[in-house]
Design an enzyme around this catalytic site. Structure first.
Site, PDB file in Angstrom:
ATOM      1  N   HIS B  56       0.831  -1.208   0.000  1.00  0.00           N
ATOM      2  CA  HIS B  56       0.000   0.000   0.000  1.00  0.00           C
ATOM      3  C   HIS B  56       0.868   1.261   0.000  1.00  0.00           C
ATOM      4  CE1 HIS B  56      -3.264  -2.690   0.856  1.00  0.00           C
ATOM      5  NE2 HIS B  56      -2.779  -3.031   2.041  1.00  0.00           N
ATOM      6  N   HIS B 215      -7.144  -4.567  -1.148  1.00  0.00           N
ATOM      7  CA  HIS B 215      -6.480  -5.837  -1.429  1.00  0.00           C
ATOM      8  C   HIS B 215      -7.165  -6.553  -2.588  1.00  0.00           C
ATOM      9  CE1 HIS B 215      -6.244  -4.947   2.931  1.00  0.00           C
ATOM     10  NE2 HIS B 215      -4.974  -5.172   2.725  1.00  0.00           N
TER      11      HIS B 215
END
Lengths: 332, 332
Positions: B56, B215
């Site tokens: 991320h 995700h």
């Protein structure tokens, strides 16, 4: 082609309007002709103006602001801006010490900035950037291409201009940095120009384009995909060879810029940085300054470029000085 | 899968080493257990620690530095860090005013941060972020997911902690911001987890995933790709509906964050921002602060999220305060 867009013809205007709205404290955009300028006009300094085709964001509009550019002229995606844009920008930001154009060395940009320069009624000069050591002469270029080194030139020349230095001094610094900077890119995928609607080039899942240009121009060769260390090793070797060929010292402090071309995640860019920094130290360089991220992109290309700028005290001072733009900001 | 990597097992360590080398003036990385901390340990303040799976970036290690986090604990890609990482980080950065964990609401993260918290020998508290209004309960989540709002929480809580505020005050501010922030994402492509070697989900060229998780978790629905304005309109409508459902005011100053999920170019993000800002103004909001770029990514996913945080004077003050991290920097 899968992109967030409404209409290809309006994409640039919509994006620039969003950009100017998001950074309304910093910049203003004008249309017909199109350019982005600082919200607060600078006084009594060389006006530094850059521009070129869009699709390389944050370059160039993202570098308009105190300590860097006074204005940027964005063309359509991968298309040169027209001379009327540069003229309008120069008229708007000229502040009695002349206008300096910073132009990446692509035939269309060179021609249109030259035409604009000829029409300017005040003192002016132009720096052409040509840091890409991958190839000489390319799809859109006679000579070497200007790529990520342009960011370093814009940052440092912008800083020097801010001190009130004259046009000649700014040009000399920019040309010195361009000479002392070598870059090379590698593509894992093509980019897709919105107006074309399909990838600029075909590339298989097992190949990379070594030495790719920021518009998807061919590089040195199409080669097999390998592990990152092997790719980075070849990129660093090309840069070191270029520094040697320019008869510059293979030692001393450097700025290492690992630049993402659009779709490569930061995690991979730092991995590339890690290997490049190690290799350059082994060669005898000291990595004194670093920049890692998407600073000059090729729309949505997966890939990265590595740039090495040989520092000296003057370049270091102007790299470190405060900058307040949408794309680069520190000390402000 | 086409990525710059050497060995999937070493990717995180190589990338973190590159990160720490590139930002050696700001951070240090430690391994076994792995965490990133400020180079200069802060004194006499709440220690603010976050963490979660990698992939991320720049979240979370990119937000370690003065004005934001004291430490970050990166797990493997899309995998929770283990409690020993949080314990080691807490021991390293604890500065006599307690430890505050900022945790995105995913089951693995929640469990591991809870285990770490139970083992801490000093005062501690935890903020769970859950700003994603797309879905309740998801692949890895009970309740709502924590997404881009986490960046706002980390920025503002980090700022408050810097003033010497106590643990309770920091927790209260973080929870207020989380409540006042609504986010939603949309994916044009899947991400590819390096260890998996193939896209997390299949999606056709003519579809998008509305409400996607960071995700690649399913969102609200798979829907047909449309023009950007239509997609943004639905995203803004979901956010406005969420604000209404929380019985918060549909007016006043907001922070508008348009976040890229990894592979979407800045040009498209500004286009999305342009439409979102217009729609939110029409709804009665005043866009007082803006952030556009890749701040919490889903590796190499093409897509974007929109977050709206309802500002008040306290949040605005802490948003504006100086921050000096690799991923966010201003006023310093």
């Amino acid at each position: 082609m899968k992109k967030f867009l409404n209409n290809v013809d309006h994409m640039l205007a919509e994006s620039l309007t969003g950009f100017a709205t998001a950074h309304a404290n910093l910049v203003e955009v004008q249309f017909e002709p199109t350019f982005v300028k600082r919200k607060q006009k600078a006084q009594n300094k060389v006006a530094v103006i850059s521009g070129g085709g869009s699709g390389h964001e944050p370059l160039h509009a993202g570098y308009v602001g105190k300590g860097m550019l006074d204005a940027a002229c964005p063309g359509q995606v991968f298309t040169s801006p027209t001379p009327d844009q540069m003229l309008a920008a120069a008229e708007a930001v000229h502040a009695d010490k002349g206008v300096l154009f910073i132009v990446k060395n692509y035939a269309g940009d060179v021609m249109n900035f030259e035409m604009a320069a000829e029409m300017l009624s005040f003192e002016h000069a132009t720096i052409y950037t040509s840091d890409d050591c991958a190839v000489v002469n390319s799809t859109y270029t006679t000579g070497r291409r200007g790529v990520a080194g342009t960011v370093i030139v814009e940052k440092c020349v912008g800083s020097l201009a801010e001190t009130g230095a004259n046009l000649e001094a700014c040009k000399v610094l920019g040309e010195k940095i361009n000479l002392r900077t070598s870059s090379i890119g590698a593509a894992l995928t093509s980019c897709t120009v919105p107006a074309a609607g399909r990838p600029t080039f075909d590339i298989s899942d097992s190949d990379i384009e070594m030495g790719v240009g920021i518009h998807g121009e061919p590089g040195r060769r199409r080669e097999a995909m390998r592990e990152a260390d092997a790719i980075v090793n070849d990129m660093v070797a090309a840069i070191v060879h270029d520094i040697e060929a320019k008869q510059l010292p293979l030692k001393g402090e450097i700025l290492l810029l690992v630049n993402g071309l659009g779709a490569t995640p930061l995690m991979e860019l730092y991995l590339i940085y890690n290997t490049a920094a190690k290799l350059l130290k082994e060669k005898g360089f000291t990595v004194a300054r670093s920049l890692v991220g998407n600073y000059i992109t090729a729309i949505d290309m997966a890939g990265a470029s590595i740039s090495v700028c040989l520092l000296d005290d003057e370049i270091k001072q102007h790299w470190d000085s405060p900058v307040h733009t949408a794309g680069l900001r520190w000390g402000a």
